[in-house]
Design a protein around this motif. Structure first.
Motif, PDB file in Angstrom:
ATOM      1  N   THR A  93     -49.122 -11.960  32.528  1.00 39.12           N
ATOM      2  CA  THR A  93     -47.712 -12.141  32.870  1.00 39.12           C
ATOM      3  C   THR A  93     -47.231 -13.424  32.208  1.00 39.12           C
ATOM      4  N   LYS A  95     -41.611 -13.427  39.253  1.00 31.79           N
ATOM      5  CA  LYS A  95     -42.244 -12.107  39.181  1.00 31.79           C
ATOM      6  C   LYS A  95     -41.293 -11.001  38.727  1.00 31.79           C
ATOM      7  N   LYS A  96     -39.982 -11.218  38.924  1.00 36.40           N
ATOM      8  CA  LYS A  96     -39.014 -10.223  38.469  1.00 36.40           C
ATOM      9  C   LYS A  96     -37.679 -10.908  38.209  1.00 36.40           C
ATOM     10  N   HIS A 119     -39.203   1.703  29.195  1.00 32.96           N
ATOM     11  CA  HIS A 119     -39.379   0.635  30.182  1.00 32.96           C
ATOM     12  C   HIS A 119     -38.310   0.847  31.257  1.00 32.96           C
ATOM     13  N   ASN A 153     -35.835  -0.902  38.338  1.00 33.95           N
ATOM     14  CA  ASN A 153     -35.376  -0.351  39.612  1.00 33.95           C
ATOM     15  C   ASN A 153     -33.863  -0.486  39.603  1.00 33.95           C
ATOM     16  N   GLU A 179     -33.232  -4.453  38.996  1.00 36.39           N
ATOM     17  CA  GLU A 179     -34.431  -5.282  39.119  1.00 36.39           C
ATOM     18  C   GLU A 179     -35.382  -4.886  37.989  1.00 36.39           C
ATOM     19  N   TRP A 239     -39.127  -5.783  36.136  1.00 34.40           N
ATOM     20  CA  TRP A 239     -40.422  -6.430  35.995  1.00 34.40           C
ATOM     21  C   TRP A 239     -41.372  -5.365  35.475  1.00 34.40           C
ATOM     22  N   THR A 240     -42.526  -5.788  35.039  1.00 33.89           N
ATOM     23  CA  THR A 240     -43.494  -4.845  34.501  1.00 33.89           C
ATOM     24  C   THR A 240     -44.460  -4.470  35.618  1.00 33.89           C
ATOM     25  N   HIS A 241     -44.293  -3.272  36.115  1.00 36.95           N
ATOM     26  CA  HIS A 241     -45.072  -2.806  37.262  1.00 36.95           C
ATOM     27  C   HIS A 241     -46.576  -2.841  36.984  1.00 36.95           C
ATOM     28  N   LYS A 242     -46.977  -2.458  35.762  1.00 38.57           N
ATOM     29  CA  LYS A 242     -48.405  -2.401  35.421  1.00 38.57           C
ATOM     30  C   LYS A 242     -49.117  -3.736  35.602  1.00 38.57           C
ATOM     31  N   GLY A 252     -47.634  -6.389  37.412  1.00 42.21           N
ATOM     32  CA  GLY A 252     -47.168  -7.044  38.633  1.00 42.21           C
ATOM     33  C   GLY A 252     -46.403  -8.333  38.389  1.00 42.21           C
ATOM     34  N   ASP A 260     -39.405  -7.200  29.717  1.00 40.57           N
ATOM     35  CA  ASP A 260     -38.404  -7.250  30.785  1.00 40.57           C
ATOM     36  C   ASP A 260     -37.131  -7.943  30.317  1.00 40.57           C
TER      37      ASP A 260
END
Length: 110
Positions: free
Chosen positions: A18, A41-42, A71, A74, A85, A87-90, A92, A98
């Protein structure tokens, strides 16, 4: 720094690092106003519209862009408002992708 809108989201693997807080600040400066960094984080932004139809039209454009970029943010749609929103879910957390997507979403608005 080259404009983020000229870049393409690239697939990211589970375990990819990240962004560090300094990197987040650097990319954040490239975005238009209104974005917020949440817990490093996001990123999140609220877009306002005159009615539900305009908000829905924008949501559909964001969805089309997300599919093109591979990509997916949300998206929270309500009357006259869309909250995005990203962020890269994979992984976290935040990745350069992003910020690329956020910059391109801002282009839809204008």
């Amino acid at each position: 720094m080259e404009s983020l809108t000229n870049k393409k989201c690239v697939p990211c693997s589970i375990g990819a690092p990240t962004l560090e807080p300094e990197e987040i600040k650097k990319y954040f400066k490239s975005l238009k106003g209104g974005w917020k960094v949440i817990d490093n984080k996001k990123i999140e932004k609220t877009y306002k519209f005159k009615d539900f139809k305009e908000a829905l039209d924008f949501t559909n454009k964001v969805g089309k862009l997300a599919e093109k970029e591979g990509h997916h943010p949300n998206i929270h749609l309500s009357w006259g408002k869309v909250v995005i929103e990203v962020w890269t879910h994979k992984i976290g957390g935040l990745h350069k992708n992003d910020f690329i997507l956020a910059a391109k979403i801002d282009e839809i608005e204008s």
